[in-house]
Scaffold this motif. Sequence first.
Motif, mmCIF file in Angstrom:
data_model
loop_
_atom_site.group_PDB
_atom_site.id
_atom_site.type_symbol
_atom_site.label_atom_id
_atom_site.label_comp_id
_atom_site.label_asym_id
_atom_site.label_seq_id
_atom_site.Cartn_x
_atom_site.Cartn_y
_atom_site.Cartn_z
ATOM 1 N N GLY A 1 0.802 -1.216 0.000
ATOM 2 C CA GLY A 1 0.000 0.000 0.000
ATOM 3 C C GLY A 1 0.833 1.264 0.000
ATOM 4 O O GLY A 1 0.316 2.353 0.290
ATOM 5 N N HIS A 2 2.119 1.122 -0.321
ATOM 6 C CA HIS A 2 2.990 2.288 -0.364
ATOM 7 C C HIS A 2 2.624 3.189 -1.531
ATOM 8 O O HIS A 2 2.238 2.729 -2.608
ATOM 9 N N ARG A 3 2.759 4.515 -1.328
ATOM 10 C CA ARG A 3 2.337 5.464 -2.350
ATOM 11 C C ARG A 3 3.494 6.157 -3.041
ATOM 12 O O ARG A 3 3.276 6.999 -3.919
ATOM 13 N N ALA A 4 4.705 5.859 -2.647
ATOM 14 C CA ALA A 4 5.871 6.394 -3.350
ATOM 15 C C ALA A 4 6.739 5.225 -3.795
ATOM 16 O O ALA A 4 6.951 4.274 -3.040
ATOM 17 N N MET A 5 7.212 5.280 -5.041
ATOM 18 C CA MET A 5 8.079 4.223 -5.572
ATOM 19 C C MET A 5 9.246 4.869 -6.305
ATOM 20 O O MET A 5 9.115 5.963 -6.869
ATOM 21 N N TYR A 6 10.376 4.161 -6.282
ATOM 22 C CA TYR A 6 11.641 4.751 -6.713
ATOM 23 C C TYR A 6 12.419 3.787 -7.598
ATOM 24 O O TYR A 6 12.355 2.571 -7.415
ATOM 25 N N TRP A 7 13.192 4.339 -8.511
ATOM 26 C CA TRP A 7 14.232 3.590 -9.220
ATOM 27 C C TRP A 7 15.584 4.188 -8.860
ATOM 28 O O TRP A 7 15.770 5.412 -8.892
ATOM 29 N N TYR A 8 16.517 3.266 -8.523
ATOM 30 C CA TYR A 8 17.896 3.634 -8.249
ATOM 31 C C TYR A 8 18.813 2.819 -9.152
ATOM 32 O O TYR A 8 18.496 1.705 -9.547
ATOM 33 N N LYS A 9 19.999 3.364 -9.386
ATOM 34 C CA LYS A 9 21.063 2.651 -10.073
ATOM 35 C C LYS A 9 22.233 2.542 -9.101
ATOM 36 O O LYS A 9 22.591 3.524 -8.425
ATOM 37 N N GLN A 10 22.823 1.346 -9.019
ATOM 38 C CA GLN A 10 23.960 1.175 -8.120
ATOM 39 C C GLN A 10 25.106 0.487 -8.847
ATOM 40 O O GLN A 10 24.955 -0.625 -9.351
ATOM 41 N N LYS A 11 26.244 1.143 -8.848
ATOM 42 C CA LYS A 11 27.477 0.552 -9.359
ATOM 43 C C LYS A 11 28.213 -0.109 -8.200
ATOM 44 O O LYS A 11 27.990 0.219 -7.027
ATOM 45 N N ALA A 12 29.123 -1.011 -8.573
ATOM 46 C CA ALA A 12 29.856 -1.763 -7.548
ATOM 47 C C ALA A 12 30.580 -0.833 -6.573
ATOM 48 O O ALA A 12 31.223 0.129 -6.979
ATOM 49 N N LYS A 13 30.440 -1.155 -5.276
ATOM 50 C CA LYS A 13 31.120 -0.452 -4.200
ATOM 51 C C LYS A 13 30.759 1.032 -4.121
ATOM 52 O O LYS A 13 31.529 1.848 -3.597
ATOM 53 N N LYS A 14 29.583 1.383 -4.657
ATOM 54 C CA LYS A 14 29.094 2.763 -4.598
ATOM 55 C C LYS A 14 27.704 2.771 -3.976
ATOM 56 O O LYS A 14 27.014 1.752 -3.983
ATOM 57 N N PRO A 15 27.274 3.920 -3.434
ATOM 58 C CA PRO A 15 25.901 3.981 -2.903
ATOM 59 C C PRO A 15 24.880 4.036 -4.034
ATOM 60 O O PRO A 15 25.225 4.382 -5.173
ATOM 61 N N PRO A 16 23.636 3.737 -3.750
ATOM 62 C CA PRO A 16 22.581 3.861 -4.761
ATOM 63 C C PRO A 16 22.431 5.306 -5.220
ATOM 64 O O PRO A 16 22.517 6.239 -4.421
ATOM 65 N N GLU A 17 22.191 5.462 -6.537
ATOM 66 C CA GLU A 17 21.945 6.791 -7.109
ATOM 67 C C GLU A 17 20.489 6.869 -7.529
ATOM 68 O O GLU A 17 20.020 6.045 -8.319
ATOM 69 N N LEU A 18 19.792 7.881 -7.045
ATOM 70 C CA LEU A 18 18.382 8.047 -7.378
ATOM 71 C C LEU A 18 18.215 8.384 -8.854
ATOM 72 O O LEU A 18 18.936 9.231 -9.404
ATOM 73 N N MET A 19 17.230 7.705 -9.494
ATOM 74 C CA MET A 19 16.914 7.994 -10.899
ATOM 75 C C MET A 19 15.549 8.675 -10.995
ATOM 76 O O MET A 19 15.425 9.756 -11.555
ATOM 77 N N PHE A 20 14.524 8.010 -10.495
ATOM 78 C CA PHE A 20 13.147 8.504 -10.624
ATOM 79 C C PHE A 20 12.388 8.256 -9.325
ATOM 80 O O PHE A 20 12.652 7.297 -8.615
ATOM 81 N N VAL A 21 11.402 9.144 -9.080
ATOM 82 C CA VAL A 21 10.478 8.950 -7.977
ATOM 83 C C VAL A 21 9.057 9.160 -8.483
ATOM 84 O O VAL A 21 8.777 10.148 -9.179
ATOM 85 N N TYR A 22 8.191 8.219 -8.140
ATOM 86 C CA TYR A 22 6.755 8.370 -8.385
ATOM 87 C C TYR A 22 6.065 8.540 -7.041
ATOM 88 O O TYR A 22 6.305 7.773 -6.102
ATOM 89 N N SER A 23 5.216 9.560 -6.961
ATOM 90 C CA SER A 23 4.428 9.803 -5.770
ATOM 91 C C SER A 23 2.968 9.802 -6.177
ATOM 92 O O SER A 23 2.568 10.585 -7.057
ATOM 93 N N TYR A 24 2.194 8.922 -5.569
ATOM 94 C CA TYR A 24 0.773 8.765 -5.934
ATOM 95 C C TYR A 24 0.630 8.607 -7.453
ATOM 96 O O TYR A 24 -0.220 9.240 -8.078
#
Lengths: 115, 114
Positions: A28-51
Motif C-alpha cells: 500500500g505504499h504510495r511512493a516508488m523509486y528507481w535507483y542505479k547502483q554501481k559496484a562499491k558505490k551507494p545507490p543513485e536516485l533515478m526517478f520517484v513516483y508519488s501517488y
Amino acid sequence: DTEVTQTPKHLVMGMTNKKSLKCEQHMGHRAMYWYKQKAKKPPELMFVYSYEKLSINESVPSRFSPECPNSSLLNLHLHALQPEDSALYLCASSPWGTSGRAAQYFGAGTRLSVL
Amino acid sequence: DQQVKQNSPSLSVQEGRISILNCDYTNSMFDYFLWYKKYPAEGPTFLISISSIKDKNEDGRFTVFLNKSAKHLSLHIVPSQPGDSAVYFCAASAKETSGSRLTFGEGTQLTVNP
C-alpha cells in the motif's frame, strides 16, 4: 511484510535491444523509486513516483523511461543502452508520497549487463 | 560535494563485541537519518532510523545516536554476530528538498570474525 519484488533478477541485453524491468509491492505504499547502483558505490536516485505521478527525474538519459501503471507496479523501460549502463537497478517503495517521512524498502535488484 | 560521509571504508570486529559505524553530514537541513545494511547481490535492507528531534533510537541489538551539533551519527551493534558482516550505508533526507530524497554515504564494509 516489507517485500518489494523485482524481475528479472538478471538481464543481459545488446545495445539495440528493448527490455523492461518490473517492480511490484503490495504494502500500500504510495511512493516508488528507481535507483542505479554501481559496484562499491551507494545507490543513485533515478526517478520517484508519488501517488502514481512522476515527481522526481534526476536528469536521467531518455534511453531510460519509467512507467507507473498503478499504485503497486513500477516499470523501467530500457532502449539503446550503453555498456556503461551496466549496473544493479534497484526499486524501492515508501508508505507516503514525497511529502512524508519514512524509510524506503528496497527490492533485491536487477543485475543488468549491456553488451 | 559529498553531503554524507562515511570515512571508514571497512571495519573488522570480533564476534560478541561492539561494532560502531560512523557517519558525518554537512547539510544542516537534514533532519531524518537512516541506516541500511547490504549483502552482495541484494538490495539494501532498512535497519533503523532517527529523527532530528531525538538523539537516540534503539531497536534490539541496533542503536543509532545523533549528535546534531557535531553533525554526526553512529550505529552501534551489540553484540556483533558473523551474520552482521555486510556493507552499511548511512542515509539522510531533508524535508524541504522532498522528504523522500535520500542522500547516501559511500558505505562501510563490516566484517565480524567468529
